[in-house]
Design a protein around this motif. Sequence first.
Motif, PDB file in Angstrom:
ATOM      1  N   PRO A   1      -6.157  43.756  -7.611  1.00 28.07           N
ATOM      2  CA  PRO A   1      -6.069  43.346  -9.014  1.00 28.07           C
ATOM      3  C   PRO A   1      -4.793  42.562  -9.315  1.00 28.07           C
ATOM      4  O   PRO A   1      -3.724  42.849  -8.774  1.00 28.07           O
ATOM      5  CB  PRO A   1      -6.098  44.674  -9.775  1.00 28.07           C
ATOM      6  N   ALA A   2      -4.931  41.583 -10.208  1.00 25.96           N
ATOM      7  CA  ALA A   2      -3.776  40.780 -10.606  1.00 25.96           C
ATOM      8  C   ALA A   2      -2.768  41.607 -11.388  1.00 25.96           C
ATOM      9  O   ALA A   2      -1.603  41.218 -11.514  1.00 25.96           O
ATOM     10  CB  ALA A   2      -4.247  39.589 -11.445  1.00 25.96           C
ATOM     11  N   GLU A   3      -3.213  42.766 -11.903  1.00 22.10           N
ATOM     12  CA  GLU A   3      -2.324  43.616 -12.709  1.00 22.10           C
ATOM     13  C   GLU A   3      -1.469  44.534 -11.846  1.00 22.10           C
ATOM     14  O   GLU A   3      -0.915  45.518 -12.353  1.00 22.10           O
ATOM     15  CB  GLU A   3      -3.154  44.467 -13.680  1.00 22.10           C
ATOM     16  N   ALA A   4      -1.380  44.244 -10.554  1.00 20.44           N
ATOM     17  CA  ALA A   4      -0.598  45.106  -9.658  1.00 20.44           C
ATOM     18  C   ALA A   4       0.160  44.256  -8.654  1.00 20.44           C
ATOM     19  O   ALA A   4      -0.274  43.168  -8.279  1.00 20.44           O
ATOM     20  CB  ALA A   4      -1.506  46.090  -8.931  1.00 20.44           C
ATOM     21  N   SER A   5       1.289  44.770  -8.225  1.00 23.00           N
ATOM     22  CA  SER A   5       2.126  44.119  -7.230  1.00 23.00           C
ATOM     23  C   SER A   5       2.595  45.178  -6.242  1.00 23.00           C
ATOM     24  O   SER A   5       2.565  46.382  -6.543  1.00 23.00           O
ATOM     25  CB  SER A   5       3.320  43.468  -7.927  1.00 23.00           C
ATOM     26  N   LEU A   6       3.022  44.744  -5.069  1.00 26.73           N
ATOM     27  CA  LEU A   6       3.478  45.663  -4.038  1.00 26.73           C
ATOM     28  C   LEU A   6       4.974  45.491  -3.806  1.00 26.73           C
ATOM     29  O   LEU A   6       5.463  44.372  -3.660  1.00 26.73           O
ATOM     30  CB  LEU A   6       2.736  45.423  -2.717  1.00 26.73           C
ATOM     31  N   VAL A   7       5.679  46.611  -3.764  1.00 25.40           N
ATOM     32  CA  VAL A   7       7.092  46.628  -3.380  1.00 25.40           C
ATOM     33  C   VAL A   7       7.216  47.532  -2.164  1.00 25.40           C
ATOM     34  O   VAL A   7       6.722  48.669  -2.164  1.00 25.40           O
ATOM     35  CB  VAL A   7       7.990  47.142  -4.519  1.00 25.40           C
ATOM     36  N   ILE A   8       7.851  47.027  -1.124  1.00 28.81           N
ATOM     37  CA  ILE A   8       8.020  47.760   0.137  1.00 28.81           C
ATOM     38  C   ILE A   8       9.495  48.081   0.310  1.00 28.81           C
ATOM     39  O   ILE A   8      10.350  47.191   0.225  1.00 28.81           O
ATOM     40  CB  ILE A   8       7.508  46.922   1.324  1.00 28.81           C
ATOM     41  N   GLY A   9       9.789  49.344   0.514  1.00 25.50           N
ATOM     42  CA  GLY A   9      11.162  49.775   0.734  1.00 25.50           C
ATOM     43  C   GLY A   9      11.354  50.215   2.173  1.00 25.50           C
ATOM     44  O   GLY A   9      10.659  51.112   2.649  1.00 25.50           O
ATOM     45  N   ASN A  10      12.272  49.574   2.874  1.00 29.65           N
ATOM     46  CA  ASN A  10      12.574  49.903   4.268  1.00 29.65           C
ATOM     47  C   ASN A  10      13.752  50.878   4.297  1.00 29.65           C
ATOM     48  O   ASN A  10      14.862  50.534   3.897  1.00 29.65           O
ATOM     49  CB  ASN A  10      12.914  48.630   5.043  1.00 29.65           C
ATOM     50  N   THR A  11      13.496  52.095   4.786  1.00 31.27           N
ATOM     51  CA  THR A  11      14.541  53.124   4.797  1.00 31.27           C
ATOM     52  C   THR A  11      15.670  52.793   5.764  1.00 31.27           C
ATOM     53  O   THR A  11      16.770  53.337   5.631  1.00 31.27           O
ATOM     54  CB  THR A  11      13.958  54.485   5.206  1.00 31.27           C
ATOM     55  N   LYS A  12      15.407  51.939   6.769  1.00 31.94           N
ATOM     56  CA  LYS A  12      16.380  51.638   7.821  1.00 31.94           C
ATOM     57  C   LYS A  12      16.802  52.900   8.577  1.00 31.94           C
ATOM     58  O   LYS A  12      17.846  52.926   9.229  1.00 31.94           O
ATOM     59  CB  LYS A  12      17.616  50.937   7.249  1.00 31.94           C
ATOM     60  N   ALA A  13      15.983  53.942   8.483  1.00 33.91           N
ATOM     61  CA  ALA A  13      16.293  55.206   9.153  1.00 33.91           C
ATOM     62  C   ALA A  13      15.618  55.245  10.522  1.00 33.91           C
ATOM     63  O   ALA A  13      14.585  54.610  10.742  1.00 33.91           O
ATOM     64  CB  ALA A  13      15.818  56.383   8.301  1.00 33.91           C
ATOM     65  N   SER A  14      16.169  56.010  11.417  1.00 27.07           N
ATOM     66  CA  SER A  14      15.649  56.124  12.770  1.00 27.07           C
ATOM     67  C   SER A  14      14.236  56.692  12.766  1.00 27.07           C
ATOM     68  O   SER A  14      13.911  57.611  12.014  1.00 27.07           O
ATOM     69  CB  SER A  14      16.544  57.024  13.613  1.00 27.07           C
ATOM     70  N   ARG A  15      13.372  56.125  13.618  1.00 25.38           N
ATOM     71  CA  ARG A  15      12.014  56.649  13.797  1.00 25.38           C
ATOM     72  C   ARG A  15      11.876  57.290  15.176  1.00 25.38           C
ATOM     73  O   ARG A  15      10.800  57.301  15.758  1.00 25.38           O
ATOM     74  CB  ARG A  15      10.988  55.517  13.643  1.00 25.38           C
ATOM     75  N   SER A  16      12.966  57.860  15.693  1.00 20.12           N
ATOM     76  CA  SER A  16      12.981  58.346  17.073  1.00 20.12           C
ATOM     77  C   SER A  16      11.973  59.463  17.312  1.00 20.12           C
ATOM     78  O   SER A  16      11.515  59.654  18.441  1.00 20.12           O
ATOM     79  CB  SER A  16      14.387  58.823  17.447  1.00 20.12           C
ATOM     80  N   LEU A  17      11.625  60.216  16.273  1.00 22.76           N
ATOM     81  CA  LEU A  17      10.664  61.310  16.445  1.00 22.76           C
ATOM     82  C   LEU A  17       9.215  60.852  16.387  1.00 22.76           C
ATOM     83  O   LEU A  17       8.307  61.604  16.732  1.00 22.76           O
ATOM     84  CB  LEU A  17      10.883  62.358  15.341  1.00 22.76           C
TER      85      LEU A  17
ATOM     86  N   GLY B   1      10.434  57.600   9.484  1.00 15.83           N
ATOM     87  CA  GLY B   1      11.340  56.540   9.091  1.00 15.83           C
ATOM     88  C   GLY B   1      10.480  55.357   8.717  1.00 15.83           C
ATOM     89  O   GLY B   1       9.319  55.516   8.370  1.00 15.83           O
ATOM     90  N   GLY B   2      11.028  54.155   8.797  1.00 16.42           N
ATOM     91  CA  GLY B   2      10.234  52.999   8.447  1.00 16.42           C
ATOM     92  C   GLY B   2      10.162  52.801   6.952  1.00 16.42           C
ATOM     93  O   GLY B   2      11.167  52.958   6.248  1.00 16.42           O
ATOM     94  N   CYS B   3       8.981  52.506   6.436  1.00 15.13           N
ATOM     95  CA  CYS B   3       8.849  52.012   5.072  1.00 15.13           C
ATOM     96  C   CYS B   3       8.002  52.898   4.178  1.00 15.13           C
ATOM     97  O   CYS B   3       7.182  53.686   4.651  1.00 15.13           O
ATOM     98  CB  CYS B   3       8.222  50.608   5.097  1.00 15.13           C
ATOM     99  N   ALA B   4       8.228  52.705   2.883  1.00 13.67           N
ATOM    100  CA  ALA B   4       7.345  53.235   1.846  1.00 13.67           C
ATOM    101  C   ALA B   4       6.843  52.057   1.030  1.00 13.67           C
ATOM    102  O   ALA B   4       7.485  51.004   0.964  1.00 13.67           O
ATOM    103  CB  ALA B   4       8.087  54.231   0.953  1.00 13.67           C
ATOM    104  N   VAL B   5       5.678  52.235   0.404  1.00 20.20           N
ATOM    105  CA  VAL B   5       5.075  51.168  -0.401  1.00 20.20           C
ATOM    106  C   VAL B   5       4.810  51.698  -1.798  1.00 20.20           C
ATOM    107  O   VAL B   5       4.384  52.844  -1.973  1.00 20.20           O
ATOM    108  CB  VAL B   5       3.783  50.630   0.250  1.00 20.20           C
ATOM    109  N   ALA B   6       5.093  50.863  -2.790  1.00 19.71           N
ATOM    110  CA  ALA B   6       4.861  51.223  -4.187  1.00 19.71           C
ATOM    111  C   ALA B   6       3.917  50.212  -4.817  1.00 19.71           C
ATOM    112  O   ALA B   6       4.005  49.006  -4.555  1.00 19.71           O
ATOM    113  CB  ALA B   6       6.171  51.260  -4.961  1.00 19.71           C
ATOM    114  N   LEU B   7       3.031  50.709  -5.657  1.00 18.51           N
ATOM    115  CA  LEU B   7       2.158  49.878  -6.483  1.00 18.51           C
ATOM    116  C   LEU B   7       2.802  49.802  -7.867  1.00 18.51           C
ATOM    117  O   LEU B   7       3.024  50.841  -8.501  1.00 18.51           O
ATOM    118  CB  LEU B   7       0.766  50.498  -6.562  1.00 18.51           C
ATOM    119  N   VAL B   8       3.128  48.582  -8.309  1.00 17.53           N
ATOM    120  CA  VAL B   8       3.892  48.446  -9.548  1.00 17.53           C
ATOM    121  C   VAL B   8       3.247  47.408 -10.467  1.00 17.53           C
ATOM    122  O   VAL B   8       2.470  46.551 -10.024  1.00 17.53           O
ATOM    123  CB  VAL B   8       5.362  48.054  -9.267  1.00 17.53           C
ATOM    124  N   ARG B   9       3.594  47.494 -11.744  1.00 19.17           N
ATOM    125  CA  ARG B   9       3.146  46.504 -12.713  1.00 19.17           C
ATOM    126  C   ARG B   9       3.873  45.183 -12.450  1.00 19.17           C
ATOM    127  O   ARG B   9       5.089  45.182 -12.201  1.00 19.17           O
ATOM    128  CB  ARG B   9       3.430  46.966 -14.139  1.00 19.17           C
TER     129      ARG B   9
END
Length: 398
Positions: free
Chosen positions: A207-223, A346-354
């Motif tokens: 939908p055009a009424e939504a956008s994606l924001v991705i946040g990279n934690t920059k934290a280790s994913r060793s596990l 680790g890695g990223c999280a994704v948000a659905l935003v207006r």
Amino acid sequence: MTTSLDSRNQSLIEEFERRFGGRPALIAVGPGRVNLIGEHTDYNDGFVLPVAIKRDVRLVARPREDRHVRLFSLEYDAWYEFHLDALAYNDDVLWANYVQGVAWALQERGIPLTGMDALISGNVPRASGLSSSAALEVATARAFLAVAGQEGALTGPQLAQAAQRAENQFVGVNCGIMDQFISVLGQEGHALLIDCRSLDYRLIPFPAEASLVIGNTKASRSLAGSAYNERRRQCEEGVALLRQRLPAIQALRDVTGEQLEANRDLLPPLVYRRCRHVVHENERVLQTVAALEQGRLDEVGRLMNASHASLRDDYEVSSPALDAMVEAMVSVPGCYGARLTGAGFGGCAVALVRPGQEQAVADAIFDRYPKATNIWPEVYTSPPAAGAHVISLGNGSA
């Protein structure tokens, strides 16, 4: 083939000319991805809902008249050369194994390849859960097929399967099919619902009424690697135990929430929680598709929040860093919902935003996340982007 050239392509062409001499013939593009919902469902024959993003790996290439492949990686500032008849895993140059693996997988399918000169460059963050490896594999496959005049040799799903086989059997990483599938088949303005059992897929308008924001934690994913294998075993154990009363099931995909609850006495508590995540995550994917199609973005956000809670509490693949990232995202009134994306730890999280609230979410991340973790994050915004494609530049000459 498309013909548009952005400033990044122009600079890569100039870099190719500086490194190899002469003009390249094409640019092959493989995008990264973010998974909107459907985590750890792929290897349970379930459903996933990824989108391609406007971060990608590009191969600027031209054919050779022999079967020699010369590569230069811009980010690694390194050369690598190999012959198509002498492919061999290299323990010291790991990035080159993905290119060799794709050549191996395509030739295993009987596709005649030719050598090429190729400059490789990507802006998909590595080890972040945004599938930089699949982007490299898919861009490489498109480049090899294009320089050999074999672009019609494989369907999109077949190309994705060849790239997955390269990673599974040549590189030795036991990934599912989602990452390669979305990199090949993504379309602008759409998510892609994938049935990981049948490989049926359906484009879902975003939908055009939504956008994606991705946040990279920059934290280790060793596990992530060891935990991933452990979770797969626990899911397989759950299926084996549930078969005592549900003999027809092949994977957790076949188990409903009601069936799981009715038979939870068969399962050790930990295995039950792992199964509960997968069973309900599959349900959430299909519910998210329905909510997107109906424009109910608040419901999509609720389902994303529920997915993160399940990954944190039942599947136990979140981390303090990912939880802090998600908490920062959902603190903004313009955020519908957020969740970890990728394998976890680790890695990223994704948000659905207006739309229009992207900067507010980014500001909240930069304010709150470093205070919680002492790590400076990265934030990306991206609409759902096009899948892999080739930009023709002319013939190119050695």
